[in-house]
Structures are given as structure tokens and as C-alpha cells.
Scaffold this motif. Structure first.
Motif, short mmCIF file in Angstrom:
data_model
loop_
_atom_site.label_atom_id
_atom_site.label_comp_id
_atom_site.label_asym_id
_atom_site.label_seq_id
_atom_site.Cartn_x
_atom_site.Cartn_y
_atom_site.Cartn_z
N LEU A 98 -17.77 3.93 -9.81
CA LEU A 98 -16.84 3.03 -10.48
C LEU A 98 -15.39 3.39 -10.16
CD1 LEU A 98 -16.30 0.66 -12.37
CD2 LEU A 98 -16.40 2.29 -14.29
N SER A 99 -15.06 4.67 -10.22
CA SER A 99 -13.68 5.06 -9.95
C SER A 99 -13.29 4.77 -8.50
CB SER A 99 -13.43 6.53 -10.31
OG SER A 99 -14.23 7.38 -9.54
N THR A 100 -14.22 4.91 -7.57
CA THR A 100 -13.96 4.54 -6.18
C THR A 100 -13.70 3.04 -6.08
OG1 THR A 100 -15.29 6.36 -5.33
CG2 THR A 100 -14.92 4.49 -3.84
N PHE A 101 -14.49 2.24 -6.76
CA PHE A 101 -14.27 0.79 -6.78
C PHE A 101 -12.90 0.47 -7.34
CE2 PHE A 101 -14.15 -3.05 -9.35
CZ PHE A 101 -14.38 -4.02 -8.38
N ILE A 102 -12.54 1.06 -8.47
CA ILE A 102 -11.24 0.79 -9.10
C ILE A 102 -10.11 1.17 -8.16
CG2 ILE A 102 -9.68 1.47 -10.98
CD1 ILE A 102 -12.24 1.88 -12.71
N ARG A 103 -10.20 2.33 -7.55
CA ARG A 103 -9.13 2.80 -6.66
C ARG A 103 -9.00 1.93 -5.41
NH1 ARG A 103 -11.06 7.66 -8.96
NH2 ARG A 103 -9.41 8.68 -10.14
N SER A 104 -10.09 1.30 -5.00
CA SER A 104 -10.00 0.42 -3.83
C SER A 104 -9.58 -1.01 -4.22
CB SER A 104 -11.34 0.38 -3.08
OG SER A 104 -12.32 -0.26 -3.85
N GLU A 105 -9.94 -1.42 -5.41
CA GLU A 105 -9.65 -2.79 -5.85
C GLU A 105 -8.24 -2.94 -6.44
OE1 GLU A 105 -10.87 -6.77 -6.34
OE2 GLU A 105 -11.83 -5.13 -5.28
N TYR A 106 -7.79 -1.93 -7.18
CA TYR A 106 -6.51 -2.00 -7.88
C TYR A 106 -5.56 -0.96 -7.28
CZ TYR A 106 -9.67 -4.35 -11.10
OH TYR A 106 -10.61 -5.17 -11.65
N LEU A 107 -5.09 -1.23 -6.10
CA LEU A 107 -4.21 -0.32 -5.38
C LEU A 107 -2.82 -0.32 -5.97
CD1 LEU A 107 -5.27 -1.29 -1.76
CD2 LEU A 107 -5.96 0.74 -3.02
N PRO A 108 -2.06 0.76 -5.73
CA PRO A 108 -0.64 0.71 -6.12
C PRO A 108 0.05 -0.43 -5.37
CG PRO A 108 -1.30 2.94 -5.54
CD PRO A 108 -2.44 2.03 -5.17
N PRO A 109 1.17 -0.93 -5.88
CA PRO A 109 1.83 -2.07 -5.23
C PRO A 109 2.32 -1.69 -3.85
CG PRO A 109 3.26 -1.10 -6.89
CD PRO A 109 1.93 -0.40 -7.01
N PRO A 110 2.36 -2.66 -2.92
CA PRO A 110 2.88 -2.39 -1.59
C PRO A 110 4.39 -2.16 -1.63
CG PRO A 110 2.40 -4.72 -1.85
CD PRO A 110 1.91 -4.02 -3.09
N GLU A 111 4.92 -1.56 -0.57
CA GLU A 111 6.36 -1.31 -0.48
C GLU A 111 7.16 -2.60 -0.60
OE1 GLU A 111 7.99 1.62 -0.32
OE2 GLU A 111 6.07 2.62 -0.59
N GLU A 112 6.68 -3.65 0.08
CA GLU A 112 7.38 -4.94 0.05
C GLU A 112 6.68 -5.85 -0.94
OE1 GLU A 112 7.72 -6.68 3.88
OE2 GLU A 112 8.42 -4.82 4.79
N GLU A 113 7.46 -6.42 -1.83
CA GLU A 113 6.90 -7.34 -2.80
C GLU A 113 6.70 -8.71 -2.16
OE1 GLU A 113 5.91 -6.88 -6.03
OE2 GLU A 113 6.25 -4.75 -5.72
N ASP A 114 5.61 -9.36 -2.50
CA ASP A 114 5.35 -10.72 -2.02
C ASP A 114 5.97 -11.69 -3.03
OD1 ASP A 114 4.40 -13.01 -0.88
OD2 ASP A 114 2.27 -12.58 -1.24
N ASP A 115 6.82 -12.56 -2.56
CA ASP A 115 7.53 -13.48 -3.45
C ASP A 115 6.72 -14.70 -3.85
OD1 ASP A 115 9.71 -11.83 -3.49
OD2 ASP A 115 10.74 -12.88 -1.85
N ASP A 116 5.52 -14.85 -3.30
CA ASP A 116 4.69 -16.01 -3.65
C ASP A 116 4.29 -15.92 -5.12
OD1 ASP A 116 4.80 -16.89 -1.08
OD2 ASP A 116 2.85 -16.02 -0.51
#
Length: 147
Positions: free
Chosen positions: A7-25
Motif C-alpha cells: 500500500l505504501s508503495t502504491f501511495i508513493r507512486s500515485e501521490y507524488l510530490p508536486p513537480p518543479e513546474e506548476e501546470d496552469d491548466d
């Protein structure tokens, strides 16, 4: 999925920290990202379009020293600052997934499921419901966005 490691592996792969560049969409779905992680606990920040957010704690628990469970917990606010009867009444009319408990000084929503034979939707759906319900109750009864 049958272990905390899975489960923790799934969470860490699914809910990553935000990317350096924000997507404005503009997105219609809430954005989930890990803000803190340890061996037995992962904290996820859920950000909504209305500029509100909610922190959800996903933690491994042992039941009777034999079974692994996962708890999904989110703070609503300080218990002393709210009419608990009104909160419980509202929760009883709007949610079938979680329960309200007091932990320390805080009123929290909590949901727990056994890890053995856990299907992923038995985790992701309650995670979404706990976060959304906690945020709704926090806004309704506390008028702030502290948790």
C-alpha cells in the motif's frame, strides 16, 4: 494488495510530490500530494479548486498484534470549539464511510480497513471520502481551513 509495504508503495507512486513546474491548466479533480512520509505513516495534502485543502494521514495499525490495518484520518478542528451533537448529526446524514472520534484535543474523521485482501478501491474511495467530508465539515462548523 495485502501488506503495508504494498500500500505504501502504491501511495508513493500515485501521490507524488508536486513537480518543479506548476501546470496552469484548470483541473476539476482535487490534487493529492505527499507532504510527509515515514515508515508507518504517510501524510497527504488534498488541494481543492476552491483554494481549500485538507491533510489526510494514512497510517499502519496492528489489531491484536496479529492483523495489519490501515487507518485514514483527517482532522476537522478542536473538539472544544464545536457542538459535537451537531457535527455528529451532520455526519450521520451525509457519510457512510467514516466515523468521528476525538484524538487528543481534536475532532477527527477516521476510517480503517484490514490490509489482508485489500482491493485498491477499498483504499482510494475512502481516502477521497474522508478528505472531502472532513473539509466540508471543517468549513461548515469551523469556517477556517486549518487542517
Amino acid at each position: 494488495m495485502a501488506t503495508w509495504e504494498d500500500l505504501s508503495t502504491f501511495i508513493r507512486s500515485e501521490y507524488l510530490p508536486p513537480p518543479e513546474e506548476e501546470d496552469d491548466d484548470l483541473e476539476e479533480e482535487p490534487e493529492y500530494r505527499i507532504i510527509e512520509s515515514s515508515e508507518e505513516e504517510i501524510r497527504i495534502l488534498v488541494e481543492y479548486e476552491d483554494d481549500r485543502s485538507q491533510i489526510v494521514i494514512v497510517a499502519r495499525e496492528r489489531l491484536d498484534d496479529s492483523e495489519d490495518w490501515v487507518q485514514v484520518v483527517s482532522v476537522i478542528g478542536r473538539a472544544e470549539q464545536v457542538d459535537l451533537h451537531k457535527v455528529l448529526d451532520e455526519l450521520g446524514q451525509t457519510s457512510v464511510v467514516c466515523g468521528a472520534v476525538i484524538i487528543g484535543d481534536y475532532l477527527v474523521l477516521r476510517h480503517a480497513v484490514p490490509l489482508l485482501n485489500l482491493d485498491i478501491n477499498e483504499f482510494t474511495d475512502p481516502l477521497n471520502f474522508v478528505a472531502e467530508t472532513a473539509d466540508d465539515l471543517e468549513e461548515m462548523f469551523f469556517r477556517e481551513d486549518d487542517h
